[in-house]
Design an enzyme around this catalytic site. Structure first.
Site, PDB file in Angstrom:
ATOM      1  N   ARG A 116       0.796  -1.244   0.000  1.00 33.77           N
ATOM      2  CA  ARG A 116       0.000   0.000   0.000  1.00 33.77           C
ATOM      3  C   ARG A 116       0.821   1.284   0.000  1.00 33.77           C
ATOM      4  NH1 ARG A 116      -4.144  -2.262  -2.324  1.00 33.77           N
ATOM      5  NH2 ARG A 116      -5.413  -3.567  -0.959  1.00 33.77           N
ATOM      6  N   ASP A 145      -6.353  -0.687   4.876  1.00 32.81           N
ATOM      7  CA  ASP A 145      -5.749  -0.140   3.661  1.00 32.81           C
ATOM      8  C   ASP A 145      -6.016   1.355   3.502  1.00 32.81           C
ATOM      9  OD1 ASP A 145      -4.522  -2.525   2.968  1.00 32.81           O
ATOM     10  OD2 ASP A 145      -6.357  -3.295   2.064  1.00 32.81           O
TER      11      ASP A 145
HETATM   12  N1  ARG Z   1      -5.564  -8.000   6.775  1.00 35.71           N
HETATM   13  C1  ARG Z   1      -4.516  -7.774   5.823  1.00 35.71           C
HETATM   14  C2  ARG Z   1      -3.831  -6.474   6.060  1.00 35.71           C
HETATM   15  O1  ARG Z   1      -4.392  -5.609   6.671  1.00 35.71           O
HETATM   16  C3  ARG Z   1      -5.005  -7.898   4.413  1.00 35.71           C
HETATM   17  C4  ARG Z   1      -5.896  -6.818   3.926  1.00 35.71           C
HETATM   18  C5  ARG Z   1      -6.337  -7.178   2.563  1.00 35.71           C
HETATM   19  N2  ARG Z   1      -7.059  -6.163   1.879  1.00 35.71           N
HETATM   20  C6  ARG Z   1      -8.116  -6.416   1.132  1.00 35.71           C
HETATM   21  N3  ARG Z   1      -8.587  -5.437   0.438  1.00 35.71           N
HETATM   22  N4  ARG Z   1      -8.699  -7.589   1.090  1.00 35.71           N
HETATM   23  O2  ARG Z   1      -2.720  -6.278   5.644  1.00 35.71           O
END
Ligand code: ARG
Length: 426
Positions: A116, A145
């Site tokens: 990200r 995210d």
């Molecule tokens: N829980 C993980 C993290 O915060 C994965 C997040 C995945 N994002 C998604 N849009 N499915 O790094």
């Protein structure tokens, strides 16, 4: 539109970096080609009367057709859709420090959290180049995210604003599908109306893949087979073990089975072998930044091989004191990065320590892969703080004197023995 009634779907601004709808002229949209960001591409043009430039970043997510994504963006009215292959930069600047820091949050080998900040940094660069005033992304208001992306944009580009339509548009999946139909937005796998199974929420890059949503939210629901799209289920993996050798130089893997490879290719090939052997599945409950607990199903075959191999080699070349100290810093590193603070100076301070320790991390580790497990079986290093003749029970002499051991034991246990006697009064 009057000043005090925001148009449909706009909530009042909370943070200073959120865009004032009146001032959105040209938007850089982080575009994946999926339903959310496709609906968003149309929605931003309609609701804000703004122009949209799309950016799609290749971090090594498998099976993506970038020409199709670009075509879809243009068809939906984007001025342009930039496709950036950022795999090399991702591996070198984000995955490499994560390897040196043995980066795990709980049992999750960070990968989305590494991707990200790079995606957001590229969004800033492209927004500036394309004359955009605002960056839009498709993250929800409940996840991590949004934090990672917005913290990056607000740090690197205080002049840019952010919009996060999914947080405010109040459309559920059915409304989104209806909106898509109404506006001629192609929906993947054209099911008859109303019968689309909600998909998993997937994020992937060359370091791993995560799935959330659907039954995964029921904590007592065991993983269904269809969630595993990357890693072979261990029970279906070959019944023959495979031993692979990873050679490291100064903390980074540089060769697989004796063949020198660039980091991207080494990761891709290691992932392929690991996936075949069912390696890297993690069924994980984690504490999100925003307070929620969430369950993720991770598939991270390369990380499940490279991290333990790196860790083993590091332990071999480090002293007991380094080995006891470094995990504390690793935990801090992983938390900062998980929590979206990639640009926080403490992270680069910690990296300086990781770099220094990793100067010695050179050597080769053999890993045995078999039906879901990856186990270290051989180690060698010119820097190992290990001397077979000293460690051997068979020999005596040299700088290790067995005769000195009783004296050592007497002094080493002194305080513990005194305390025991006081507490037990003899
Ligand atoms: N829980 C993980 C993290 O915060 C994965 C997040 C995945 N994002 C998604 N849009 N499915 O790094």
């Amino acid at each position: 539109m009057s000043d005090d009634t925001p148009p449909h779907g706009f909530s009042p601004r909370t943070a200073s970096y959120e865009a004032d709808p009146e001032q959105v002229g040209r938007v850089l949209l982080l575009y994946s080609g999926g339903l959310d960001t496709s609906v968003m591409l149309k929605w931003i043009q309609d609701e804000y009367g703004a122009e949209v430039v799309c950016l799609t970043v290749n971090l090594g997510q498998p099976d993506e057709d970038y020409e199709v994504i670009k075509g879809k963006a243009i068809q939906l009215g984007a001025l342009d859709c930039h496709i950036v292959d950022a795999r090399e930069e991702f591996a070198r600047e984000y995955v490499a420090p994560a390897i040196k820091a043995n980066a795990l949050y709980g049992n999750y080998p960070l990968f989305t959290a590494l991707g990200r900040p790079l995606i957001a940094k590229l969004a800033v660069e492209h927004a500036r180049r394309a004359g955009c005033d605002t960056i839009a992304h498709g993250c929800t208001g409940k996840g991590n995210d949004q934090v990672r992306i917005e913290a990056t944009v607000a740090t690197l580009a205080p002049e840019l604003k952010v919009i996060a339509p999914v947080r405010s548009w109040e459309m559920g999946r059915d409304e989104e599908i209806a909106y898509a139909r109404e506006h001629g937005i192609p929906i993947k796998g054209s099911h008859p109306p109303g019968t689309e199974a909600a998909p998993y929420s997937i994020d992937d890059n060359l370091w791993g893949r995560s799935s959330e949503g659907r039954w995964i939210e029921d904590l007592d629901h065991a993983p269904e087979d269809d969630v595993f799209q990357l890693v072979t289920r261990p029970e279906e993996a070959p019944d023959e073990a495979e031993i692979i050798e990873l050679q490291f130089e100064r903390g980074l893997p540089i060769a697989l089975n004796g063949e020198r490879l660039g980091l991207v290719e080494l990761i891709e090939r290691t992932a392929e072998i690991g996936a075949r052997h069912g390696v890297g599945i993690v069924d994980h409950i984690e504490d999100r930044i925003v307070g929620l607990k969430v369950r993720d199903i991770y598939e991270a075959p390369a990380a499940a091989i490279v991290l333990p191999a790196h860790q083993e080699l590091e332990r071999l070349v480090c002293t007991i004191h380094q080995n006891q100290f470094k995990p504390q810093l690793e935990r801090q590193w992983a938390y900062l990065v998980y929590a979206g603070l990639w640009w926080e100076p403490l992270r680069s301070d910690l990296d300086a320590y990781m770099e220094r320790v990793n100067e010695q991390v050179t050597g080769t580790i053999g890993m045995r892969l078999y039906r879901g497990s990856a186990r270290v079986v051989t180690r060698s290093s010119p820097n190992a703080v290990y001397d077979a003749s000293l460690a051997s029970f068979a020999q005596s002499g040299g700088p290790f004197s067995q005769a000195a051991s009783p004296g050592f034991i007497e002094l080493f246990s002194l305080q513990s023995r005194m305390a025991w006697r006081l507490r037990n009064r003899f």
